[in-house]
Enzyme design. Structure first.
Site, PDB file in Angstrom:
ATOM      1  N   SER A 103     -10.011  -0.598   7.072  1.00 37.91           N
ATOM      2  CA  SER A 103      -9.310  -0.847   5.991  1.00 37.91           C
ATOM      3  C   SER A 103      -8.561  -1.776   4.785  1.00 37.91           C
ATOM      4  O   SER A 103      -8.019  -1.305   3.686  1.00 37.91           O
ATOM      5  CB  SER A 103      -8.508   0.676   5.906  1.00 37.91           C
ATOM      6  N   SER A 140      -9.875   1.520   3.301  1.00 40.69           N
ATOM      7  CA  SER A 140      -8.551   2.534   2.086  1.00 40.69           C
ATOM      8  C   SER A 140      -7.510   1.255   0.908  1.00 40.69           C
ATOM      9  O   SER A 140      -7.150   2.205   0.186  1.00 40.69           O
ATOM     10  CB  SER A 140      -7.718   3.878   2.831  1.00 40.69           C
ATOM     11  N   LYS A 157       0.710  -0.896   0.276  1.00 39.52           N
ATOM     12  CA  LYS A 157       0.223  -0.165  -0.148  1.00 39.52           C
ATOM     13  C   LYS A 157       0.964   1.448   0.047  1.00 39.52           C
ATOM     14  O   LYS A 157       1.950   1.517   0.600  1.00 39.52           O
ATOM     15  CB  LYS A 157      -0.983   0.088   1.581  1.00 39.52           C
TER      16      LYS A 157
END
Lengths: 461, 88
Positions: A164, A140, A65
């Protein structure tokens, strides 16, 4: 050779038997990224050269990420504020994985600053849901979840503040595991809500999740919230078949779509038939966790994002998107003079009650099971209909997050729109092994109803 | 539940504290959105916290100390000097 869909464990066997080289494996995934990423928008940055091939995991590709600092590799947190930021140091999470022999193949798209639950607040466009390109991936950590379901990488790292990891894993039909707060170091993770942030793996098999956690877990001198609570041998513990007491709370089915409810109840029945005991429990309603989370997280955001002043990190504060601005201002409000007691302190007190409430229940049960999300993946743009979108989509993830508990999402089938449904298993503090154990048993029993293969039919080599 | 609505001045004040510049349209939008959020979180008032302390730690971890030792890996020093990359 047929590589499509293979787990880390399986790929390692092929590498060891010299059926494929580290370079060929890296190129295989680069080719898939080139072919499918323009459609899915899961990756923001791609790394061409393979690293760490002489270590244990022989350069197996890893997607990270884009809020983990990676030395020499652009790290944006999906915000134009950091458009050209190349970190001078490495996060502990990526350092440990690189030391173990994983090779970063790319950095994945996310909601800007991890503010959101659909990857739509990214300054680089939304990540698409691999099952239906008109829908969002969740967020996210949306890019990481999609990289796994469409097999653009065999394993990915995400981060969770509240939902997330689990929520995009649910909407994209993969495994997403948020460990206990303090189990994994946050050093080098671009801070969002510092009392909540927690890195974790997104994988195709439970065994892979255990394997990655084994590498990540443990004390880090660079993050004082990491503790020296013993790290067990997760992989070994997986294979010991435990019979557990599973808690089910009505409050966690309130407002959940009927198809998801039915599916999760059917899976709970399956677990009962496998010999596990069910117990009804009562927990504080998740709607209060939404408020606690909103206050605490916005407050921490407003202070964490104060450092982006345009002096140390490239672009000025004009580059903040609407979501970041909204959160900064609410946090500024709740922390300001005269409001601190009414908001932040009150929220912290309720947070204490939520933690105590979970402690009480975990004296009676080993794990708690509930749906991961109240609905399946929404259409792109639909979030604007909900003023409180992120919080509503993460409502079932927030209690465990504010209490710092570990929890996993596993795929449990599809709804009538052919979109994946996720179920979560929540455990007590530092009891990751029990969660993994149950998830592994469930995987062996059901193979997650073939979810992973169904997705790959759309993403052939 | 008393609905609090933020005035334009309050939003501008917050923006100033947070060093954010807002357009007129944004001010209007945030007045509405921030007020909605503040309305929602009012629900915490339904929970009695009179007897709860606010000074707890999530996982009950206590007193984290570091050994008072220099990490060679993080040293810039060479001999009695700091060593940094050449800048000219």
């Amino acid at each position: 050779m047929d590589i499509l869909g293979k787990s880390v464990t399986e790929l390692l066997k092929l590498l060891k038997k010299k059926k494929i080289s580290s370079k060929e494996l890296h190129d295989y995934f680069l080719k898939r990224i080139k072919k499918y990423n323009p459609k899915l928008n899961a990756f923001l940055t791609v790394v061409d050269n393979v690293q760490s091939i002489n270590r244990l995991y022989r350069g197996i590709p890893l997607a990270v990420k884009d809020n983990f600092c990676t030395k020499g590799i652009r790290t944006t947190a999906s915000s134009k504020v950091l458009d050209d930021f190349i970190p001078p140091y490495e996060s502990t999470v990526t350092q440990r994985l690189r030391n173990a022999g994983f090779s970063i193949i790319g950095k994945t798209n996310m909601d800007a600053w991890a503010h959101g639950s659909s990857t739509e607040t990214s300054d680089y466009g939304p990540t698409k849901n691999p099952y239906d390109l008109t829908r969002v991936a969740g967020g996210s950590s949306g890019g990481s979840a999609v990289a796994i379901s469409s097999y653009l990488s065999p394993v990915a790292i995400g981060s969770e503040t509240a939902g997330s990891i689990r929520q995009p894993a649910a909407w994209s039909g993969v495994i997403g595991f948020k460990p206990t707060y303090g189990r994994v170091s946050r050093y080098g993770l671009i801070a969002m809500g510092s009392s909540l942030d927690c890195p974790g793996p997104l994988t195709r098999t439970v065994e892979d999740a255990a394997l990655i956690l084994q590498i990540l877990a443990g004390k880090d001198p660079y993050d004082a919230t990491t503790t020296d609570v013993r790290v067990p041998n997760y992989l070994k513990y997986l294979k010991v078949r435990k019979l557990l007491t599973i808690g089910v709370a009505d409050e966690y089915f309130d407002g959940v779509d009927d198809e998801i409810k039915d599916r999760v109840f059917r899976c709970i029945d399956t677990l009962k038939q496998m010999g596990h005991r069910l117990k009804k429990v009562k927990l504080i309603h998740p709607k209060y966790s939404i408020s606690v989370y909103t206050i605490v997280q916005r407050a921490e955001v407003s202070s964490n994002l104060a450092r982006y002043d345009g002096i140390r990190y490239g672009n000025s504060r004009h580059y903040f998107g609407p979501e970041a601005k909204r959160r900064i201002m609410l946090g500024t409000y709740t922390l300001s003079h005269g409001y601190y007691d009414a908001y932040y302190k009150k929220a912290q007190r309720v947070r204490g009650l939520i933690i105590e409430d979970f402690r009480r229940v975990f004296r009676e049960v080993d794990v708690i099971i509930s749906p991961t999300t109240p609905v399946t993946a929404l259409k792109i743009g639909e979030w604007e209909k909900y003023p409180f979108f992120g919080e509503l989509m993460d409502v079932l993830n927030e209690p465990a997050a504010v209490a710092g508990l570990p929890a996993i999402n596993i795929p449990v089938g599809f709804d009538s729109k052919k979109l994946p449904i996720g179920m979560q298993i929540i455990g007590g503090h530092f009891d990751e092994e029990t969660i993994l154990n149950l998830a592994y048993q469930f995987e062996k029993e059901t193979d997650f109803f073939g979810a992973k293969e169904i997705c790959l039919q759309k993403y052939k080599d | 539940m008393a609905e609090k609505v933020l005035s334009k001045e309050e939003v501008l004040h917050l923006a100033k504290l947070a060093k954010l510049s807002l357009t007129d349209a944004e001010i209007k939008k945030y007045q509405k959105q921030l007020s909605e959020t503040l309305g929602y979180i009012e629900n915490l008032k339904q929970i009695n916290t009179d007897k709860v302390a606010s000074d707890f730690y999530t996982t009950s971890a206590k007193n984290v100390f570091k050994e008072d030792k220099i990490s060679e890996a993080r040293m810039l020093r060479k001999g009695n000097y700091f060593r940094v990359k050449r800048i000219l």
